[in-house]
Design an enzyme around this catalytic site. Structure first.
Site, mmCIF file in Angstrom:
data_model
loop_
_atom_site.group_PDB
_atom_site.id
_atom_site.type_symbol
_atom_site.label_atom_id
_atom_site.label_comp_id
_atom_site.label_asym_id
_atom_site.label_seq_id
_atom_site.Cartn_x
_atom_site.Cartn_y
_atom_site.Cartn_z
ATOM 1 N N ASP A 152 0.866 -1.170 0.000
ATOM 2 C CA ASP A 152 0.000 0.000 0.000
ATOM 3 C C ASP A 152 0.910 1.230 0.000
ATOM 4 O O ASP A 152 2.133 1.107 -0.153
ATOM 5 C CB ASP A 152 -0.971 -0.020 1.188
ATOM 6 C CG ASP A 152 -0.300 0.238 2.533
ATOM 7 O OD1 ASP A 152 0.951 0.311 2.610
ATOM 8 O OD2 ASP A 152 -1.035 0.346 3.535
ATOM 9 N N CYS A 211 3.316 -2.982 4.066
ATOM 10 C CA CYS A 211 2.498 -1.822 4.417
ATOM 11 C C CYS A 211 3.231 -1.103 5.541
ATOM 12 O O CYS A 211 4.409 -1.354 5.766
ATOM 13 C CB CYS A 211 1.061 -2.220 4.790
ATOM 14 S SG CYS A 211 0.843 -3.186 6.303
ATOM 15 N N THR A 271 2.972 -1.286 8.865
ATOM 16 C CA THR A 271 3.389 -2.189 9.940
ATOM 17 C C THR A 271 3.585 -3.622 9.471
ATOM 18 O O THR A 271 4.204 -4.413 10.177
ATOM 19 C CB THR A 271 2.328 -2.232 11.061
ATOM 20 O OG1 THR A 271 1.109 -2.755 10.515
ATOM 21 C CG2 THR A 271 2.107 -0.856 11.669
ATOM 22 N N HIS A 321 9.619 -24.130 9.343
ATOM 23 C CA HIS A 321 8.602 -24.751 10.183
ATOM 24 C C HIS A 321 7.184 -24.582 9.649
ATOM 25 O O HIS A 321 6.354 -25.474 9.834
ATOM 26 C CB HIS A 321 8.646 -24.171 11.593
ATOM 27 C CG HIS A 321 9.928 -24.451 12.303
ATOM 28 N ND1 HIS A 321 10.078 -24.252 13.652
ATOM 29 C CD2 HIS A 321 11.132 -24.894 11.862
ATOM 30 C CE1 HIS A 321 11.316 -24.578 14.017
ATOM 31 N NE2 HIS A 321 11.971 -24.965 12.945
ATOM 32 N N HIS A 324 6.094 -30.793 11.260
ATOM 33 C CA HIS A 324 5.703 -29.519 10.653
ATOM 34 C C HIS A 324 4.608 -29.730 9.605
ATOM 35 O O HIS A 324 3.674 -28.932 9.511
ATOM 36 C CB HIS A 324 6.913 -28.813 10.044
ATOM 37 C CG HIS A 324 7.955 -28.456 11.060
ATOM 38 N ND1 HIS A 324 7.656 -27.794 12.228
ATOM 39 C CD2 HIS A 324 9.281 -28.668 11.091
ATOM 40 C CE1 HIS A 324 8.756 -27.614 12.935
ATOM 41 N NE2 HIS A 324 9.769 -28.148 12.266
#
Length: 145
Positions: free
Chosen positions: A10, A67, A69, A100, A136
């Site tokens: 963004d 973005c 954060t 993992h 996993h």
């Protein structure tokens, strides 16, 4: 599946995306840019979903979303079936989420980390294979049920 990397952001991630695309080019990775194409305000889910669907549909092998954060794009991408988007801001987590979780989309926050660390995270994320350990595989299947 090919080795194409889907990338999107963004407005908050626009500048860092430019840095990451230069890094991908320099490192020999092919990528498809899903936007945004400027720092003008926009809605992150629009770009996160485009990248997520490109990965989920097999058009691209992995995705990178940025973005402010990294949180919003991670939430939006993880709504797409088959996507395991991981918000990563350190090298250890980049390696661990590939080994993992077989994460197929990397999300980062441009207001959280700088370009040098982001490039190192991208490198580790793209170069680290999934471990294929039975435990996993079992855990991932429980996520996808």
């Amino acid at each position: 599946m090919n080795d194409m990397i889907a990338i999107g952001c963004d407005h908050g991630g626009y500048e860092l995306k430019q840095d990451i695309m230069k890094f991908l080019e320099k490192s020999g990775y092919e990528y498809k840019d899903f936007g945004t194409y400027s720092a003008e305000s926009c809605d992150y889910p629009d770009y996160a979903k485009q990248v997520a669907y490109a990965v989920a549909d097999g058009e691209c092998e992995k995705g990178i979303l940025i973005c402010g954060t990294g949180i919003g794009v991670s939430i939006a991408a993880n709504k797409v079936k088959g996507i395991r988007a991981a918000l990563v801001h350190d090298c250890f987590s980049a390696k661990a989420t590939r080994e993992h979780n077989d994460a197929n989309v990397l999300t980062m926050g441009a207001r959280v980390i700088g370009p040098g660390l982001a490039e190192e995270i991208v490198k580790i994320f793209l170069e680290t294979p999934f471990s294929n350990d039975e435990r996993h595989i079992r855990r991932i299947s429980k996520i996808e049920d």
